[in-house]
Design a protein around this motif. Structure first.
Motif, PDB file in Angstrom:
ATOM      1  N   SER A  38      53.192  32.314  33.425  1.00 55.84           N
ATOM      2  CA  SER A  38      52.210  33.398  33.356  1.00 55.84           C
ATOM      3  C   SER A  38      51.036  32.960  32.478  1.00 55.84           C
ATOM      4  O   SER A  38      51.234  32.348  31.431  1.00 55.84           O
ATOM      5  CB  SER A  38      52.899  34.627  32.770  1.00 55.84           C
ATOM      6  N   SER A  43      46.362  32.639  39.429  1.00 56.22           N
ATOM      7  CA  SER A  43      45.546  33.645  40.138  1.00 56.22           C
ATOM      8  C   SER A  43      44.078  33.255  40.134  1.00 56.22           C
ATOM      9  O   SER A  43      43.377  33.431  41.135  1.00 56.22           O
ATOM     10  CB  SER A  43      45.692  35.018  39.492  1.00 56.22           C
ATOM     11  N   HIS A  47      41.709  32.731  43.332  1.00 53.60           N
ATOM     12  CA  HIS A  47      40.443  33.459  43.501  1.00 53.60           C
ATOM     13  C   HIS A  47      39.270  32.499  43.701  1.00 53.60           C
ATOM     14  O   HIS A  47      38.334  32.810  44.435  1.00 53.60           O
ATOM     15  CB  HIS A  47      40.204  34.390  42.304  1.00 53.60           C
ATOM     16  N   ASP A 164      49.234  36.257  46.601  1.00 51.54           N
ATOM     17  CA  ASP A 164      49.437  36.197  45.148  1.00 51.54           C
ATOM     18  C   ASP A 164      50.635  37.052  44.783  1.00 51.54           C
ATOM     19  O   ASP A 164      50.561  38.277  44.811  1.00 51.54           O
ATOM     20  CB  ASP A 164      48.170  36.691  44.432  1.00 51.54           C
ATOM     21  N   GLU A 165      51.738  36.413  44.461  1.00 50.26           N
ATOM     22  CA  GLU A 165      53.001  37.101  44.139  1.00 50.26           C
ATOM     23  C   GLU A 165      53.333  38.156  45.196  1.00 50.26           C
ATOM     24  O   GLU A 165      53.569  39.325  44.858  1.00 50.26           O
ATOM     25  CB  GLU A 165      52.912  37.770  42.753  1.00 50.26           C
TER      26      GLU A 165
END
Ligand code: ADP
Ligand code: ADP
Length: 227
Positions: A38, A43, A47, A164-165
């Motif tokens: 994390s 992400s 993006h 994304d996840e």
């Protein structure tokens, strides 16, 4: 050549560095898992590849064309016509029916409502959603909602699906059903998939895995392999 590619991408949020020279590429039709802890920049990298965020430096390419030098209109056209997106949650419009949600990208692309709804409906049996066409999406279960989101992301037959996840809000059995459908439909359509996940069981569906650490991308080396 690769269908999507990032070279030496650097991006910060204020003082917080998110990407520090990230390199990644995916071949046409490849399912690529992007793993990592994390906050490592997964992400943000997705993006950038999708033309949502612009890097401070480095290059982003789609099908050989520079994305980071395009203007906002060109990038939003690219996102609408060539890319699909699935996120962890919160992506359906709860007041609309399931089929209206799936039809939305077609309507935004200028399709007429009857044609868009007919095309949207064709996805329901395929994803095990038969009978849920007219259900308000706020009344669907988590797994049903995520399959509707998957249908919506694929209805335009995108060349690249950014996920994304996609199973992050689901229990593991439901998550596996969603991943099975995602991978099966992507392979049928030849869709390239960039799959961000921190779950090894989800990454196992991919053709290849990379690991993001501190804003850089490393190849995944399975344990017990190497010197
Ligand atoms: P991951 O997806 O691996 O969890 P992210 O790409 O979301 O990582 O975040 C990378 C770093 O950038 C983290 O330190 C995160 O807190 C920060 N970050 C991400 N998005 C923003 C934002 N919109 N504003 C400020 N900081 C952000
Ligand atoms: P993920 O691990 O999937 O990135 P997060 O909860 O870290 O999920 O981030 C969700 C979204 O929130 C990200 O897409 C990012 O744009 C935004 N975000 C992440 N960190 C920050 C932050 N420190 N400040 C503001 N926005 C952030």
């Amino acid at each position: 050549h690769p269908i999507v590619e990032a070279r030496d991408v650097v991006l910060s949020f204020g003082e917080t560095p998110a990407l520090r020279g990230a390199d990644i590429s995916a071949a046409p039709g490849e399912i690529l898992a992007v793993m990592g802890p994390s906050g490592s920049g997964k992400s943000t990298l997705l993006h950038c590849l999708a033309g949502i965020l612009l890097p401070a430096s480095g290059e982003i390419r789609f099908d050989g064309r520079r994305v980071d030098t395009m203007n906002e209109t060109q990038r939003s056209t690219l996102r609408r016509d060539r890319f699909g997106f699935v996120f962890q949650f919160g992506q359906l419009v709860p007041e609309l029916t399931a089929e209206e949600n799936v039809a939305l990208p077609l309507l935004l692309g200028g399709a007429r409502r009857p044609a868009a709804l007919t095309k949207a409906r064709s996805w329901f049996e395929r994803l095990g959603l038969g009978g849920l066409e007219h259900r308000r999406s706020g009344e669907l279960s988590g797994g049903q909602a995520q399959r509707v989101a998957l249908a919506r992301s694929l209805v335009t037959a995108p060349e690249v699906l950014f996920a994304d996840e996609p199973t992050g809000s689901l229990d593991s059995l439901t998550g596996e059903q969603v991943m099975d459908l995602l991978v099966t439909t992507a392979r049928e359509q030849g869709t390239t998939v960039i799959l961000v996940t921190h779950e090894p069981r989800v990454a196992a569906y991919a053709d290849r895995e990379v690991i993001v650490r501190d804003g850089r991308v490393n190849a995944y080396v399975p344990e017990g392999v190497g010197p």
